[in-house]
Motif scaffolding. Sequence first.
Motif, PDB file in Angstrom:
ATOM      1  N   GLN A 351       0.827  -1.206   0.000  1.00  0.00           N
ATOM      2  CA  GLN A 351       0.000   0.000   0.000  1.00  0.00           C
ATOM      3  C   GLN A 351       0.861   1.256   0.000  1.00  0.00           C
ATOM      4  OE1 GLN A 351      -2.437  -0.577   3.448  1.00  0.00           O
ATOM      5  NE2 GLN A 351      -3.950  -1.818   2.359  1.00  0.00           N
ATOM      6  N   ASP A 352       1.901   1.241   0.792  1.00  0.00           N
ATOM      7  CA  ASP A 352       2.783   2.408   0.862  1.00  0.00           C
ATOM      8  C   ASP A 352       3.442   2.669  -0.491  1.00  0.00           C
ATOM      9  OD1 ASP A 352       4.178   4.485   2.470  1.00  0.00           O
ATOM     10  OD2 ASP A 352       5.955   3.298   1.987  1.00  0.00           O
ATOM     11  N   ALA A 353       3.897   1.589  -1.149  1.00  0.00           N
ATOM     12  CA  ALA A 353       4.546   1.743  -2.445  1.00  0.00           C
ATOM     13  C   ALA A 353       3.559   2.231  -3.507  1.00  0.00           C
ATOM     14  CB  ALA A 353       5.167   0.408  -2.873  1.00  0.00           C
ATOM     15  N   ILE A 354       2.332   1.701  -3.492  1.00  0.00           N
ATOM     16  CA  ILE A 354       1.319   2.136  -4.460  1.00  0.00           C
ATOM     17  C   ILE A 354       0.975   3.605  -4.228  1.00  0.00           C
ATOM     18  CG2 ILE A 354      -1.103   1.870  -5.132  1.00  0.00           C
ATOM     19  CD1 ILE A 354      -0.748  -1.145  -4.609  1.00  0.00           C
ATOM     20  N   ASN A 355       0.799   3.977  -2.968  1.00  0.00           N
ATOM     21  CA  ASN A 355       0.481   5.362  -2.623  1.00  0.00           C
ATOM     22  C   ASN A 355       1.545   6.318  -3.169  1.00  0.00           C
ATOM     23  OD1 ASN A 355      -0.741   7.590  -1.366  1.00  0.00           O
ATOM     24  ND2 ASN A 355       0.354   7.248   0.544  1.00  0.00           N
ATOM     25  N   LYS A 356       2.808   5.974  -2.953  1.00  0.00           N
ATOM     26  CA  LYS A 356       3.895   6.820  -3.439  1.00  0.00           C
ATOM     27  C   LYS A 356       3.965   6.800  -4.965  1.00  0.00           C
ATOM     28  CE  LYS A 356       6.623   6.322   0.787  1.00  0.00           C
ATOM     29  NZ  LYS A 356       7.748   5.617   1.436  1.00  0.00           N
ATOM     30  N   GLY A 357       3.697   5.626  -5.559  1.00  0.00           N
ATOM     31  CA  GLY A 357       3.729   5.529  -7.007  1.00  0.00           C
ATOM     32  C   GLY A 357       2.651   6.359  -7.676  1.00  0.00           C
ATOM     33  N   MET A 358       1.443   6.364  -7.107  1.00  0.00           N
ATOM     34  CA  MET A 358       0.352   7.152  -7.678  1.00  0.00           C
ATOM     35  C   MET A 358       0.662   8.647  -7.595  1.00  0.00           C
ATOM     36  SD  MET A 358      -1.912   4.999  -8.851  1.00  0.00           S
ATOM     37  CE  MET A 358      -3.509   5.813  -8.932  1.00  0.00           C
ATOM     38  N   LYS A 359       1.266   9.064  -6.477  1.00  0.00           N
ATOM     39  CA  LYS A 359       1.656  10.466  -6.343  1.00  0.00           C
ATOM     40  C   LYS A 359       2.735  10.827  -7.362  1.00  0.00           C
ATOM     41  CE  LYS A 359       0.600  11.020  -1.389  1.00  0.00           C
ATOM     42  NZ  LYS A 359       1.188  11.238  -0.052  1.00  0.00           N
ATOM     43  N   ALA A 360       3.704   9.917  -7.531  1.00  0.00           N
ATOM     44  CA  ALA A 360       4.816  10.187  -8.437  1.00  0.00           C
ATOM     45  C   ALA A 360       4.357  10.292  -9.886  1.00  0.00           C
ATOM     46  CB  ALA A 360       5.879   9.092  -8.304  1.00  0.00           C
ATOM     47  N   ILE A 361       3.418   9.415 -10.271  1.00  0.00           N
ATOM     48  CA  ILE A 361       2.994   9.434 -11.672  1.00  0.00           C
ATOM     49  C   ILE A 361       2.173  10.683 -11.981  1.00  0.00           C
ATOM     50  CG2 ILE A 361       0.774   8.174 -11.564  1.00  0.00           C
ATOM     51  CD1 ILE A 361       1.865   6.482 -13.935  1.00  0.00           C
ATOM     52  N   ARG A 362       1.420  11.161 -10.993  1.00  0.00           N
ATOM     53  CA  ARG A 362       0.684  12.414 -11.194  1.00  0.00           C
ATOM     54  C   ARG A 362       1.649  13.588 -11.318  1.00  0.00           C
ATOM     55  NH1 ARG A 362      -3.577   9.999  -7.846  1.00  0.00           N
ATOM     56  NH2 ARG A 362      -2.448  10.612  -5.975  1.00  0.00           N
ATOM     57  N   ALA A 364       4.834  13.441 -12.275  1.00  0.00           N
ATOM     58  CA  ALA A 364       5.665  13.329 -13.472  1.00  0.00           C
ATOM     59  C   ALA A 364       4.906  13.722 -14.730  1.00  0.00           C
ATOM     60  CB  ALA A 364       6.182  11.896 -13.610  1.00  0.00           C
ATOM     61  N   ASN A 365       3.588  13.534 -14.712  1.00  0.00           N
ATOM     62  CA  ASN A 365       2.747  13.850 -15.875  1.00  0.00           C
ATOM     63  C   ASN A 365       3.296  13.174 -17.136  1.00  0.00           C
ATOM     64  OD1 ASN A 365       0.528  15.037 -17.137  1.00  0.00           O
ATOM     65  ND2 ASN A 365       1.697  16.848 -17.754  1.00  0.00           N
ATOM     66  N   SER A 366       3.650  11.874 -16.996  1.00  0.00           N
ATOM     67  CA  SER A 366       4.230  11.105 -18.097  1.00  0.00           C
ATOM     68  C   SER A 366       3.200  10.118 -18.635  1.00  0.00           C
ATOM     69  CB  SER A 366       5.460  10.335 -17.596  1.00  0.00           C
ATOM     70  OG  SER A 366       5.877   9.374 -18.544  1.00  0.00           O
ATOM     71  N   PRO A 367       3.234   9.836 -19.947  1.00  0.00           N
ATOM     72  CA  PRO A 367       2.299   8.844 -20.498  1.00  0.00           C
ATOM     73  C   PRO A 367       2.659   7.415 -20.135  1.00  0.00           C
ATOM     74  CG  PRO A 367       3.805   9.602 -22.202  1.00  0.00           C
ATOM     75  CD  PRO A 367       4.071  10.452 -20.993  1.00  0.00           C
ATOM     76  N   VAL A 368       3.860   7.197 -19.586  1.00  0.00           N
ATOM     77  CA  VAL A 368       4.305   5.848 -19.239  1.00  0.00           C
ATOM     78  C   VAL A 368       3.755   5.466 -17.873  1.00  0.00           C
ATOM     79  CG1 VAL A 368       6.298   4.360 -18.843  1.00  0.00           C
ATOM     80  CG2 VAL A 368       6.389   6.134 -20.610  1.00  0.00           C
ATOM     81  N   TRP A 369       3.139   4.288 -17.786  1.00  0.00           N
ATOM     82  CA  TRP A 369       2.562   3.800 -16.529  1.00  0.00           C
ATOM     83  C   TRP A 369       3.651   3.139 -15.700  1.00  0.00           C
ATOM     84  CZ3 TRP A 369      -1.554   4.359 -13.584  1.00  0.00           C
ATOM     85  CH2 TRP A 369      -1.827   3.425 -12.593  1.00  0.00           C
ATOM     86  N   GLU A 370       3.918   3.674 -14.515  1.00  0.00           N
ATOM     87  CA  GLU A 370       4.912   3.110 -13.601  1.00  0.00           C
ATOM     88  C   GLU A 370       4.417   3.263 -12.173  1.00  0.00           C
ATOM     89  OE1 GLU A 370       9.307   3.639 -15.445  1.00  0.00           O
ATOM     90  OE2 GLU A 370       8.323   5.514 -14.885  1.00  0.00           O
ATOM     91  N   VAL A 371       3.703   2.250 -11.692  1.00  0.00           N
ATOM     92  CA  VAL A 371       3.231   2.226 -10.313  1.00  0.00           C
ATOM     93  C   VAL A 371       3.580   0.869  -9.725  1.00  0.00           C
ATOM     94  CG1 VAL A 371       1.230   2.330  -8.786  1.00  0.00           C
ATOM     95  CG2 VAL A 371       1.367   3.860 -10.752  1.00  0.00           C
ATOM     96  N   PRO A 372       4.302   0.827  -8.595  1.00  0.00           N
ATOM     97  CA  PRO A 372       4.652  -0.465  -8.000  1.00  0.00           C
ATOM     98  C   PRO A 372       3.426  -1.337  -7.752  1.00  0.00           C
ATOM     99  CG  PRO A 372       5.822   1.318  -6.900  1.00  0.00           C
ATOM    100  CD  PRO A 372       4.832   1.964  -7.817  1.00  0.00           C
ATOM    101  N   TYR A 373       3.569  -2.619  -8.031  1.00  0.00           N
ATOM    102  CA  TYR A 373       2.543  -3.655  -7.781  1.00  0.00           C
ATOM    103  C   TYR A 373       1.326  -3.548  -8.692  1.00  0.00           C
ATOM    104  CZ  TYR A 373       5.353  -4.342  -3.605  1.00  0.00           C
ATOM    105  OH  TYR A 373       6.396  -4.568  -2.741  1.00  0.00           O
ATOM    106  N   LEU A 374       1.305  -2.598  -9.611  1.00  0.00           N
ATOM    107  CA  LEU A 374       0.184  -2.482 -10.551  1.00  0.00           C
ATOM    108  C   LEU A 374       0.749  -2.518 -11.976  1.00  0.00           C
ATOM    109  CD1 LEU A 374      -2.069   0.285  -8.941  1.00  0.00           C
ATOM    110  CD2 LEU A 374      -2.484  -2.173  -8.979  1.00  0.00           C
ATOM    111  N   PRO A 375       0.838  -3.695 -12.599  1.00  0.00           N
ATOM    112  CA  PRO A 375       1.429  -3.781 -13.935  1.00  0.00           C
ATOM    113  C   PRO A 375       0.568  -3.150 -15.021  1.00  0.00           C
ATOM    114  CG  PRO A 375       0.516  -5.904 -13.283  1.00  0.00           C
ATOM    115  CD  PRO A 375       0.451  -5.023 -12.068  1.00  0.00           C
ATOM    116  N   ILE A 376      -0.696  -2.863 -14.711  1.00  0.00           N
ATOM    117  CA  ILE A 376      -1.587  -2.240 -15.681  1.00  0.00           C
ATOM    118  C   ILE A 376      -2.408  -1.174 -14.963  1.00  0.00           C
ATOM    119  CG2 ILE A 376      -3.443  -3.931 -15.322  1.00  0.00           C
ATOM    120  CD1 ILE A 376      -4.067  -3.745 -18.314  1.00  0.00           C
TER     121      ILE A 376
END
Length: 574
Positions: A351-362, A364-376
């Motif tokens: 949960q902690d990694a996903i939480n940080k990943g969702m914040k990071a992807i927002r 970064a504003n990048s079209p590439v999907w990179e969130v820990p534990y969520l391959p899609i």
Amino acid sequence: MNDMSMKSGSGVVGMPEAATKYRPYPQIDIKDRTWPSKTITKAPIWCSVDLRDGNQSLVNPMGHDRKARMFQLLIDMGFKEIEIGFPSASQTDFDFARWCVEEGNVPDDLSLQVLVQCRPELITRTFEALEGAKRPIIHFYNSTSELQRRVVFAKDVPGIKQIAVDAAKMITDMAAKAGGGFRFEYSPESFTGTELDVALEISNAVIDIIKPTADNKLILNLPSTVEMATPNIYADQIEWMCRNIDNRENVLISLHPHNDRGTGIAATELGLMAGADRVEGTLFGNGERTGNVDIVTLALNMFTQGVDPKLDCSDIERIKAVYEYANEMKIPERHPYVGELVYTAFSGSHQDAINKGMKAIRKANSPVWEVPYLPIDPQDVGRSYEAIIRINSQSGKGGIAYILAEDYGINLPRNLQVEFREDIQRITDDEGVELPSKRIYERFIERYVEQPAARLKYVDHHTYADPAHKGRRIVAAEITDGGVTKRIEGQGTGPIDGFINALSNYLGIELTVADYSEHSLQHGSNASAIAYVEVVHPGGKLFGVGINTNIVAASLEAIVSAANRVLEDRMTRG
């Protein structure tokens, strides 16, 4: 296995003894195999066999309505080849084939495929079922494995080959008499149990009769009718056949894997790397025994590697609903991509990694999907972010923080995440159940904001310059203490500093601010700001939270909240 099964004389053979009944599958002698260095760069031709192979494996085979619903779904998903049944085997399948041809609104680019054994009377009935169809596929087969030749048919290789050759002759003759427009598919059924040189000899004999062309290629289907070995063996078999088959440029090599060893997906992917052009399978892997290969998982596996799967899986909930209605089966919660819980994390570290990943992807504003534990990205298949993180006794601070942030716009400071997590942990340990988002929010508001049983309440305040000390302010505030209105006064550099000085003097407890943060609050609330204050007291540190349309008032409410928790802590300690 219980203890009795291991005792001699029990009549039950133990696993070590029983294992001697089985033999390892022989290796394929390809020293220069190329598939291990290949990658899948394009989607294969897909053929759904839900309405035939899938249907025949159901406890309650589909009636017309269930078949029609499944048929329309497959068309909407973009399948260009659909095996609609075995029309010579039953009147039900024959009638459905006629319905597809006459009333099914079949797109011009869709080929209806039907299965038939290599028997003359069944072939004749099959052509009757397809009269008027556009570019239909006649899929004929006979079993070729050593075991079935010996045990089932009592025929040698020439006898089995003759069955296939005779059927190929009859089918091509009938297709020509019907005016042409037919496509052909041949399956040496039980291919994985057939010696490769035998499978090649029989397949080449069929190719010689069919005489495929660039405009009308023969589909040579090489089924893993029973999955008998590791996926690399199947890949070796496919590469060997691709290298040695006659007229390869006019032959489409097709895979039809089953899942007896639980590796149907891997076997298919390696088979494609080995040179196959086409895949037959079912949605979510329904089929005989452990099932056919799961086309949805295969397609989405490609999708996560940046390959367009040429199938529309964007509404996974509709696909799931039609599958469950038509097959009268339930998809397990952990099934890849579609299961109820596959985008959900209960583990605290996840949960902690996903939480940080969702914040990071927002950020970064990048079209590439990179969130820990969520391959899609769940939204790519029509799922929401609502259930990515769910809270039970295994959950951590990151998960709780994510839920409050995503659902209610509350961005907890890290130390408050730790503190509130302990409170939620006590509840989940006591109740032993998952806590829904609403319950977590309500507990947060009760504990830190509303505090219904608390002693102190903030009412109002005023500040003015301290005439005796330049640059300092006097804070005069009104609070209630046990329901009784009290006026308190303190000094400081600003409202927060002066108010905590006033409250310290009033309570006779030394209080100081260790951390302060605030942000606007927009999710489902009329309030515009939320403030978090970490207060140091003689016994440690505690957080308070305030919500108000005025940010200064929210900050002072947060201090009162923290003071109430200090008083509660002192009472608990005695």
